[in-house]
Every structure is written in structure tokens, then in C-alpha cells.
Design a protein around this motif. Structure first.
Motif, PDB file in Angstrom:
ATOM      1  N   LEU A  69      -1.090 -93.196  77.792  1.00 36.31           N
ATOM      2  CA  LEU A  69      -0.157 -94.616  77.918  1.00 36.31           C
ATOM      3  C   LEU A  69      -0.911 -95.547  78.695  1.00 36.31           C
ATOM      4  O   LEU A  69      -1.241 -96.899  78.297  1.00 36.31           O
ATOM      5  N   SER A 120       1.798 -97.505  83.584  1.00 26.69           N
ATOM      6  CA  SER A 120       1.900 -96.275  82.849  1.00 26.69           C
ATOM      7  C   SER A 120       2.527 -95.371  83.920  1.00 26.69           C
ATOM      8  O   SER A 120       3.228 -94.426  83.591  1.00 26.69           O
ATOM      9  N   GLN A 123       6.261 -96.301  83.609  1.00 30.12           N
ATOM     10  CA  GLN A 123       6.827 -95.816  82.328  1.00 30.12           C
ATOM     11  C   GLN A 123       7.176 -94.303  82.302  1.00 30.12           C
ATOM     12  O   GLN A 123       8.167 -93.710  82.046  1.00 30.12           O
ATOM     13  N   THR A 127      10.635 -92.083  82.482  1.00 39.81           N
ATOM     14  CA  THR A 127      10.908 -90.911  81.282  1.00 39.81           C
ATOM     15  C   THR A 127      11.417 -89.756  81.540  1.00 39.81           C
ATOM     16  O   THR A 127      12.364 -89.218  81.210  1.00 39.81           O
ATOM     17  N   VAL A 144       5.963 -91.642  74.966  1.00 37.78           N
ATOM     18  CA  VAL A 144       7.279 -91.760  75.517  1.00 37.78           C
ATOM     19  C   VAL A 144       8.440 -92.339  74.457  1.00 37.78           C
ATOM     20  O   VAL A 144       9.506 -91.858  74.663  1.00 37.78           O
ATOM     21  N   ASN A 158      14.946 -97.358  80.105  1.00 41.17           N
ATOM     22  CA  ASN A 158      13.921 -96.954  79.720  1.00 41.17           C
ATOM     23  C   ASN A 158      13.559 -97.804  78.543  1.00 41.17           C
ATOM     24  O   ASN A 158      12.117 -98.354  78.443  1.00 41.17           O
ATOM     25  N   GLU A 159      14.126 -98.220  77.553  1.00 42.54           N
ATOM     26  CA  GLU A 159      13.922 -99.135  76.308  1.00 42.54           C
ATOM     27  C   GLU A 159      13.666-100.429  76.931  1.00 42.54           C
ATOM     28  O   GLU A 159      12.630-101.086  76.276  1.00 42.54           O
ATOM     29  N   SER A 161      12.272-101.276  79.894  1.00 45.00           N
ATOM     30  CA  SER A 161      11.037-101.426  80.246  1.00 45.00           C
ATOM     31  C   SER A 161       9.931-101.258  79.420  1.00 45.00           C
ATOM     32  O   SER A 161       9.004-101.974  79.726  1.00 45.00           O
ATOM     33  N   LEU A 162      10.065-100.411  78.521  1.00 46.79           N
ATOM     34  CA  LEU A 162       9.103-100.374  77.445  1.00 46.79           C
ATOM     35  C   LEU A 162       8.893-101.586  76.537  1.00 46.79           C
ATOM     36  O   LEU A 162       7.724-101.975  76.417  1.00 46.79           O
ATOM     37  N   TYR A 222       5.921 -99.615  69.770  1.00 47.90           N
ATOM     38  CA  TYR A 222       6.442 -99.812  71.007  1.00 47.90           C
ATOM     39  C   TYR A 222       7.597-101.130  71.252  1.00 47.90           C
ATOM     40  O   TYR A 222       8.475-101.032  71.878  1.00 47.90           O
ATOM     41  N   GLN A 226      14.219 -97.748  70.474  1.00 47.14           N
ATOM     42  CA  GLN A 226      13.437 -96.122  70.116  1.00 47.14           C
ATOM     43  C   GLN A 226      14.681 -95.268  69.902  1.00 47.14           C
ATOM     44  O   GLN A 226      14.377 -94.371  69.164  1.00 47.14           O
TER      45      GLN A 226
END
Length: 276
Positions: A69, A120, A123, A127, A144, A158-159, A161-162, A222, A226
Motif C-alpha cells: 500500500l 499506509s 490504513q 484495517t 485492504v 475504514n471505507e 479513510s480509504l 480503491y 468495498q
């Protein structure tokens, strides 16, 4: 091929003082990223193809996820920096040495590396705080998005921030790269010589092909939900292979092996060794 092509480029740049310029400095950074990027994924895929035991330790999985990542985001930014460097060289030739001095080049390389590894870390930490319904990863490697789909908890943070990271780093890098090349193409169109235009367009086309392949596949993975997605598992598995193994293999050939200076350096070194 990835290791050989990128390592050869690094050696050639180091051997020829005339190649110690900002463009080749950034190309060297790209080659180092590509070697490490594909090496964080490809050996595990090859091992899993042959081995019956395809398990991976939690630490090994986290390490693979972190470096793949980090290097992926770093490559996004480096590609944008390289495009800006070409813009400065072609569209601002008289001010190029001032714009791209050693200090600026150092920071333009250091910021992508720092941003990639810091992002990274965030993330991966988020995760591995998720609760998982299964320990079976339906993927070739630890990524991820695959872990978010494995989770049986709330993955909104999480989604988000990604998505933010991919939007800021990925999309901004892509737009900067695209804008730089649009200015470059506009400048090329003003070249009187048709041969010069053709050569310049050929170079830009090859660079844009590599950039589009990398940004297009990675952003598709990304920059979308997700947890609940209609995209098939096959697509989720194939696309990462393109930007993690194919693009790093093509980069040294598209960006530099076709370059006359690089070829001349390689030929001269081979002739010297033959004479000795």
C-alpha cells in the motif's frame, strides 16, 4: 523482468554522469519503488501457486499489506512529480534549472515517500482493528479492500479513510499528471518539424499509456464502496495484478530503455567490456 529492467536502469544512471539530471533522478526513484512494489507481492503469489500450504502469518500479512500500500501510493505521487518535471523541461525550458534545482528535487522525492508510508500506516492500523468473520482471504495477497469485505463489523470509517486517501493522493496525482501532459501536448503541437512532433507524441503516448493503466486500475479498486459492491471477485483479483506486476515491468521500457541516452550508455559499456 521487473527486477532486471529496473535494476539495469538504476545502474546505467549511476554509471553515466550526463544522466545525473532531475528526470533520471525521479526515474531512479520510480525503479526502486517498482522493484520493491512487485517484490512485496509476486514472490508470495509464486509460492502459493506451487505450495499446498497457502497460509500466511498475521505479521506477514500486515507487513505485505503495509509495504504494498505504501509503495503504491508513493508511485502515484512520483508519477505526478515526473509529469511536472517534463512539463517544466518542455514548457519552461529557460527557467528549468531554477525550478528543478537540487533542493526542490530532493523534497519532491521525499514528500511522496513520506506521504505513502504514513498513509499506509494509518490504513493498515484501521484495517487490523476490524472484527473478521473468517480467516480465509479470497485474494492473491493481503490487500485492504479484501479485508474490509471479510469484516463482519462496521467498516464505514475504514471505507471513508480509504476513499479520502485514494481521492486526495490518487485522483490529485492523476489530475496533475493529466494537466501536465495536456500542456506538454499543447507545446508539442507548436513544433514546426513534423518529425519532431511525431517523436514527441510517441514518447508522450507511451508515458500516458503506462500512467493510465496504473491510475485507472488502482483508482477503480480503491475509489468505490468495498463492503457492498457488484463487482465480481475475479475483477478484484485481476486488476491489482495489472498495477502491481505488469506496470512495474513495463515502466523501465516505456520511460527509459527506449531513450537514446540510456541506450548509448548501455552500448558503450558493453563495448568497453568486450574490448577488455
Amino acid at each position: 523482468m521487473t527486477i532486471s529492467g529496473n535494476f539495469l536502469l538504476i545502474v546505467i544512471v549511476r554509471m553515466n554522469p550526463t544522466l545525473h539530471s532531475p528526470m533520471y533522478f525521479f526515474l531512479t526513484n520510480l525503479s526502486i519503488i517498482d522493484i520493491c512494489f512487485s517484490s512485496s507481492i509476486a514472490p508470495v503469489i509464486l509460492r502459493n501457486t506451487l505450495a499446498k500450504d497457502r497460509s500466511i502469518s498475521l505479521l506477514g500479512c500486515a507487513t505485505q499489506m503495509y509495504f504494498s500500500l505504501a509503495l503504491g501510493y508513493t508511485e502515484c505521487l512520483i508519477l505526478a512529480v515526473m509529469a511536472y518535471d517534463r512539463f517544466a523541461a518542455i514548457c519552461r525550458p529557460l527557467h528549468y534549472n531554477t525550478i528543478m534545482n537540487k533542493t526542490v528535487c530532493f523534497y519532491m522525492a521525499a514528500v511522496p515517500w513520506s506521504a505513502g508510508f504514513i498513509n499506509s500506516l494509518v490504513q493498515v492500523t484501521l484495517t487490523f482493528q476490524l472484527p473478521f468473520c473468517t480467516c480465509h482471504i479470497n485474494h492473491y495477497f493481503c490487500e485492504v479492500p479484501a479485508f474490509i469485505r471479510m469484516s463482519c463489523g462496521d467498516t464505514f470509517l475504514n471505507e471513508l479513510s480509504l476513499f479520502i486517501a485514494a481521492g486526495i493522493i490518487g485522483m490529485c496525482s492523476f489530475l496533475l499528471t493529466l494537466t501536465s501532459y495536456l500542456h506538454i501536448i499543447s507545446k508539442i503541437l507548436k513544433i514546426i518539424s513534423s518529425q519532431g512532433r511525431q517523436k514527441s507524441f510517441s514518447t508522450c503516448a507511451s508515458h500516458l499509456t503506462a500512467v493510465t493503466l496504473y491510475y485507472g486500475t488502482s483508482l477503480f479498486i480503491y475509489l468505490r464502496p468495498q463492503k457492498h459492491t457488484n463487482v465480481s471477485n475475479t475483477t478484484d483479483k485481476v486488476l491489482p495484478i495489472l498495477y502491481m506486476t505488469v506496470t512495474p515491468m513495463l515502466n523501465p521500457f516505456l520511460y527509459s530503455i527506449r531513450n537514446k541516452d540510456v541506450n548509448n550508455t548501455l552500448i558503450n559499456q558493453l563495448k568497453r567490456k568486450k574490448c577488455h
